[in-house]
Design a protein around this motif. Structure first.
Motif, PDB file in Angstrom:
ATOM      1  N   UNK A 255       0.815  -1.220   0.000  1.00 36.74           N
ATOM      2  CA  UNK A 255       0.000   0.000   0.000  1.00 36.74           C
ATOM      3  C   UNK A 255       0.848   1.269   0.000  1.00 36.74           C
ATOM      4  N   UNK A 256       2.131   1.152  -0.185  1.00 36.15           N
ATOM      5  CA  UNK A 256       3.043   2.280  -0.026  1.00 36.15           C
ATOM      6  C   UNK A 256       2.832   3.322  -1.124  1.00 36.15           C
ATOM      7  N   UNK A 257       2.602   4.570  -0.704  1.00 34.49           N
ATOM      8  CA  UNK A 257       2.431   5.695  -1.625  1.00 34.49           C
ATOM      9  C   UNK A 257       3.695   6.550  -1.550  1.00 34.49           C
ATOM     10  N   UNK A 258       4.576   6.398  -2.528  1.00 36.09           N
ATOM     11  CA  UNK A 258       5.862   7.093  -2.465  1.00 36.09           C
ATOM     12  C   UNK A 258       5.701   8.608  -2.538  1.00 36.09           C
ATOM     13  N   UNK A 259       4.643   9.076  -3.199  1.00 34.16           N
ATOM     14  CA  UNK A 259       4.433  10.524  -3.293  1.00 34.16           C
ATOM     15  C   UNK A 259       4.142  11.115  -1.917  1.00 34.16           C
ATOM     16  N   UNK A 260       3.306  10.421  -1.133  1.00 32.13           N
ATOM     17  CA  UNK A 260       3.012  10.887   0.222  1.00 32.13           C
ATOM     18  C   UNK A 260       4.244  10.725   1.109  1.00 32.13           C
ATOM     19  N   UNK A 261       4.925   9.608   0.966  1.00 38.37           N
ATOM     20  CA  UNK A 261       6.129   9.321   1.762  1.00 38.37           C
ATOM     21  C   UNK A 261       7.172  10.411   1.608  1.00 38.37           C
ATOM     22  N   UNK A 263       6.740  13.438   1.263  1.00 38.04           N
ATOM     23  CA  UNK A 263       6.398  14.672   1.975  1.00 38.04           C
ATOM     24  C   UNK A 263       6.767  14.601   3.466  1.00 38.04           C
ATOM     25  N   UNK A 264       7.078  13.419   3.962  1.00 37.39           N
ATOM     26  CA  UNK A 264       7.490  13.251   5.361  1.00 37.39           C
ATOM     27  C   UNK A 264       8.940  13.710   5.489  1.00 37.39           C
ATOM     28  N   UNK A 265       9.274  14.542   6.482  1.00 36.95           N
ATOM     29  CA  UNK A 265      10.669  14.958   6.663  1.00 36.95           C
ATOM     30  C   UNK A 265      11.591  13.742   6.732  1.00 36.95           C
ATOM     31  N   UNK A 266      12.733  13.837   6.082  1.00 43.36           N
ATOM     32  CA  UNK A 266      13.645  12.691   5.958  1.00 43.36           C
ATOM     33  C   UNK A 266      14.034  12.111   7.312  1.00 43.36           C
ATOM     34  N   UNK A 267      14.214  12.998   8.315  1.00 42.77           N
ATOM     35  CA  UNK A 267      14.653  12.503   9.626  1.00 42.77           C
ATOM     36  C   UNK A 267      13.571  11.705  10.351  1.00 42.77           C
ATOM     37  N   UNK A 268      12.318  11.773   9.866  1.00 40.41           N
ATOM     38  CA  UNK A 268      11.221  11.030  10.496  1.00 40.41           C
ATOM     39  C   UNK A 268      10.842   9.767   9.733  1.00 40.41           C
ATOM     40  N   UNK A 269      11.461   9.505   8.598  1.00 41.87           N
ATOM     41  CA  UNK A 269      11.106   8.337   7.796  1.00 41.87           C
ATOM     42  C   UNK A 269      11.769   7.079   8.358  1.00 41.87           C
ATOM     43  N   UNK A 270      10.962   6.042   8.513  1.00 38.68           N
ATOM     44  CA  UNK A 270      11.477   4.764   8.998  1.00 38.68           C
ATOM     45  C   UNK A 270      10.975   3.634   8.091  1.00 38.68           C
ATOM     46  N   UNK A 271      11.795   2.634   7.913  1.00 41.54           N
ATOM     47  CA  UNK A 271      11.413   1.436   7.173  1.00 41.54           C
ATOM     48  C   UNK A 271      11.755   0.213   8.015  1.00 41.54           C
TER      49      UNK A 271
END
Length: 430
Positions: A255-261, A263-271
């Motif tokens: 379900x991953x939407x890369x366009x929305x992803x 928009x999340x600040x890089x320091x808050x992105x987790x995988x």
């Protein structure tokens, strides 16, 4: 519990059938034993963990306003014919015929049964909402049971059901349950990520899955760091909480939407990877209408209650938590659900001073302690304590006992402390 008298059959070697960490460790730590394909007996330590998780789930369901009931494991096929699901459900359903040729089934879920119960007892809008739940064993005849309790055929679940006057009430029930789930996982001591999901066999058009982060998870998970810090729970009420949930990004690889992803600040992105342990659904009048459950409204007209269902896999949670919290030596239990808070390791069985101090610790902690009073090597005692994952190890030898000192080891971090008896007890008790 004295280990010398316990039913905790630990294993040195890993059984060949165990493919993943949780299955290996549950077998080696003496928590479960397989009785048939995908069907397990829960031995004392495993059962203690199961019950502790169930109790936290129960307390948070009660706090949310749900009422506990207990429905039978065996259901009538006629109920499922009313909803139209009996023929559609597939071979996962275990179908049974009794001696009178009545068609029964071992329940894989309980939407039909709870709808019938509420239908037969609720007639007026004044009696709504109703939010019953139960904790019960279920059976789904998986074509390929594997991974121990993560994909067994028999499993313990909490499932709740909501019956509301209208859409607004049903949505509030849904949001209340989502908050209850997040509180439940937080109390257990694990990070859970809620994300939009398909409704599958249950039906409806609104659903969220809850995934525990674990390196061996079956799904790729993309999420906001707010879930790790606890910021996701920072809300004043149910509606504020749900609004917060909708602003924090979480998705599986499907379900991953890369366009929305982006928009999340890089320091808050987790995988990471996730193991699904729960799912909630809103499905409107699908079951109330199919099973002709109508109540009288304030205007005297009949209407069908709006429904939802909410499941947590309690036995599955045990395996998922181990997948998330283990190392090469064994399990690392969160304090809230560990079978014992501490293992008392007597390093000189038969030494009067050492024995006396161990007995004092055991008397003080009672059911919270597993006392290793066996005449075994110290190395074996250390290894088995690490394997079983007790949050604390209370290590007592002749030198420390003579000075009234206990060595404490924290399983999660490996930290060690040498403390007087009362201070050691206070630290273990938290």
């Amino acid at each position: 519990m004295r280990l010398s008298r316990s039913l905790i059959p630990t294993l040195k070697e890993t059984p060949a059938e165990a493919q993943i960490a949780s299955h290996r460790l549950m077998l080696r730590a003496g928590m479960i034993r397989q009785m048939a394909s995908g069907i397990y007996a829960w031995l004392p330590t495993g059962y203690k963990v199961l019950n502790k998780i169930a109790q936290i789930v129960r307390e948070e369901q009660d706090r949310a306003g749900a009422q506990e009931v207990l429905m039978p494991t065996i259901q009538s096929a006629d109920l499922w014919r009313e909803s139209g699901r009996y023929d559609a459900y597939g071979k996962e359903m275990l179908r049974i015929t009794d001696r009178h040729d009545r068609e029964l089934l071992y329940g894989p879920t309980n939407e039909e049964m709870i709808t019938a119960i509420v239908r037969d007892n609720i007639k007026s809008y004044r009696d709504l909402p109703q939010w019953p739940y139960h904790i019960q064993w279920k059976f789904r005849d998986e074509v390929r049971p594997r991974f121990g309790v993560l994909r067994g055929r028999e499993f313990l679940m909490k499932d709740a059901y909501s019956f509301d006057l209208d859409y607004e009430g049903a949505v509030r029930a849904y949001r209340t349950m989502m908050l209850a789930y997040m509180r439940t996982f937080q109390r257990i001591g694990i990070t859970a990520i809620p994300m939009r999901a398909d409704t599958g066999q249950i039906g409806g058009d609104l659903s969220h899955e809850f995934h525990i982060l674990a390196p061996t998870g079956e799904s790729g998970v993309f999420y906001d760091a707010a879930f790790e810090t606890g910021d996701a729970m920072d809300a004043t009420d149910v509606d504020a909480f749900y609004e917060r949930m909708t602003t924090i990004y979480a998705a599986t690889d499907e379900k991953h939407d890369t366009a929305v992803w982006d928009t999340i600040p890089a320091e808050r992105r987790r995988e990471g990877r996730g193991i699904e342990v729960g799912q909630i659904f809103y499905f409107g009048t699908k079951y109330s209408q199919a099973m002709d459950f109508a109540v009288t409204g304030p205007d005297g007209q009949k209407f069908y209650p709006e429904m939802g269902s909410y499941g947590i896999g309690i036995s599955r949670l045990v395996g998922a938590i181990i997948e998330a919290r283990h190392d090469e030596a064994g399990i690392i239990w969160p304090d809230a659900i560990a079978p014992f808070k501490a293992a008392i390791l007597n390093l000189r069985q038969g030494d009067a001073t050492t024995d006396a101090l161990c007995e004092k610790l055991y008397a003080a902690l009672g059911a919270d302690a597993l006392y290793d009073d066996r005449e075994e090597r110290a190395g074996q005692k250390f290894a088995e304590a690490d394997l079983m994952g007790h949050p604390w190890q209370m290590i007592v030898g002749p030198r420390g006992a003579a000075a009234g000192i206990v060595e404490l080891k924290r399983r999660a971090t490996g930290e060690r402390f040498e403390l007087p008896v009362e201070e050691a007890l206070a630290k273990v008790r938290g």
